[in-house]
Design a protein around this motif. Structure first.
Motif, short mmCIF file in Angstrom:
data_model
loop_
_atom_site.label_atom_id
_atom_site.label_comp_id
_atom_site.label_asym_id
_atom_site.label_seq_id
_atom_site.Cartn_x
_atom_site.Cartn_y
_atom_site.Cartn_z
N SER A 306 -106.61 -3.10 -46.61
CA SER A 306 -107.11 -4.40 -46.15
C SER A 306 -108.42 -4.82 -46.82
N ALA A 307 -108.91 -4.03 -47.76
CA ALA A 307 -110.22 -4.30 -48.36
C ALA A 307 -110.19 -5.52 -49.29
N ILE A 308 -111.25 -6.32 -49.21
CA ILE A 308 -111.47 -7.44 -50.13
C ILE A 308 -112.92 -7.40 -50.56
N MET A 309 -113.15 -7.44 -51.86
CA MET A 309 -114.52 -7.46 -52.38
C MET A 309 -114.81 -8.84 -52.96
N ARG A 310 -115.91 -9.43 -52.54
CA ARG A 310 -116.34 -10.73 -53.05
C ARG A 310 -117.71 -10.58 -53.70
N ILE A 311 -117.92 -11.31 -54.79
CA ILE A 311 -119.16 -11.19 -55.57
C ILE A 311 -119.74 -12.57 -55.82
N VAL A 312 -121.04 -12.71 -55.61
CA VAL A 312 -121.74 -13.93 -55.96
C VAL A 312 -122.96 -13.56 -56.79
N GLU A 313 -123.32 -14.45 -57.73
CA GLU A 313 -124.46 -14.21 -58.63
C GLU A 313 -125.48 -15.34 -58.47
N ARG A 314 -126.75 -14.96 -58.48
CA ARG A 314 -127.80 -15.98 -58.46
C ARG A 314 -128.05 -16.46 -59.89
N VAL A 315 -127.95 -17.74 -60.09
CA VAL A 315 -128.12 -18.28 -61.46
C VAL A 315 -129.42 -19.05 -61.63
N ALA A 316 -130.12 -19.30 -60.52
CA ALA A 316 -131.40 -20.02 -60.62
C ALA A 316 -132.27 -19.65 -59.43
N LEU A 317 -133.59 -19.67 -59.66
CA LEU A 317 -134.54 -19.40 -58.58
C LEU A 317 -135.12 -20.73 -58.07
#
Length: 317
Positions: A306-317
């Protein structure tokens, strides 16, 4: 050779390589493992870090902290804290920005397979369910004082159990008979009460799974803490920093997906910026992707299904 009990207590880290690959983008950064567990991800992160890199790991569970103490590495720091206190923990280390944050949500195999922790209906043990048995109220203590309405809401909301009200009434009836039977303090009796109420369930599914999940989530405030840590982790990322989250059930994943969608939408742009600039400024975060375990991993570890991995990246401060 390990005996059967030892083998059952072993924990297989889900999406180990995939998570570390997604998290690490420079080997001299400061990274955070918010769910230390049995150190699977942490050990692999340390293997990949350079001499100037650092890893800060958090966990509520005292057993996880003891396991982490076996790792002797000057780049590694451990905090016995809930990940809801991520900001305070990092502030204590003088850290204001991090290169990446990892969350591997849910319960670990050693926690499920240890009867003394009270997480599983497969064993009869104390009805505890706390990630940190040294703090807070156990499931038994909460059930001993909660109203029918409160029990119903918890089981319905956190277990998505359609028989929540009937279960709550049965638990209250059991409590009213505590002078004769004693207090409800074991997982075995709780499972028996719930199974006596829930007569129908999907094929291959236990009638008590949803109730046990709901009580565990409530006792540990898992979804409340998840919202807090997601907001904090995203805010603490440096430019190009990654937030990697592995969830195991729909309630968790729903929150993760919603937060990441908000972060990567135009609405996430700072409203103090003049409106004209909004037409040209991209959102400060971007979605990197979603990953699920491969067939081979699921075959070797059923808990990965049942595992799902989601990834988000910071592109600006």
């Amino acid at each position: 050779m390990a005996n059967a009990a030892e083998m059952e207590m072993q924990h297989r880290t889900v999406l180990l390589e995939e998570a570390v690959d997604a998290l690490l983008w420079r080997d001299d950064g400061i990274y955070v493992d918010c769910t230390l567990g049995r150190c699977g991800h942490s050990r692999r992160i340390l293997e990949r870090l350079g001499d100037r890199g650092k890893l800060i790991a958090l966990d509520k569970d005292p057993q996880a902290i003891e396991e982490a103490k076996k790792i002797i590495d000057p780049r590694f720091s451990i905090a016995h804290e809930s990940f809801a206190r991520l900001r305070d923990v990092l502030a204590g280390y003088g850290v204001t920005r991090v290169a990446g944050v990892l969350l591997d949500l849910g319960v670990s195999s050693p926690q499920l397979d240890d009867p003394t922790r009270g997480f599983s209906f497969r064993f009869n043990g104390p009805l505890d369910m706390r990630m940190d048995p040294t703090r807070g109220e156990s499931a038994a203590e909460w059930l001993a004082r909660a109203t029918v309405q409160e029990i119903t809401e918890v089981i319905k909301c956190y277990g998505e159990e359609r028989f929540a009200f009937q279960i709550a009434k049965a638990l209250l009836a059991r409590r009213m008979d505590s002078d004769r039977l004693g207090p409800l303090v074991t997982t075995g009796e709780l499972a028996s009460i719930v199974a006596g109420v829930v007569k129908t369930r999907e094929r291959g599914k236990s009638p008590v799974t949803r109730t046990f999940q709901a009580l565990r989530i409530h006792v540990n405030q898992e979804l409340v803490d998840l919202q807090i840590v997601l907001d904090a982790a995203a805010d603490l990322l440096e430019k190009k920093g990654k937030l990697v989250v592995i969830s195991f059930h729909s309630l968790e994943d729903r929150i993760v997906k919603r937060v990441m969608r908000t972060l990567t939408s135009v609405e996430a742009i700072d409203r103090r910026i003049p409106m004209r600039a909004h037409q040209f400024a991209p959102p400060p975060y971007k979605l990197v992707g979603k990953v699920k375990p491969c067939a081979k991993e699921i075959a070797e570890n059923s808990r990965a299904r049942s595992a799902i991995m989601r990834i988000v990246e910071r592109v600006a401060l």
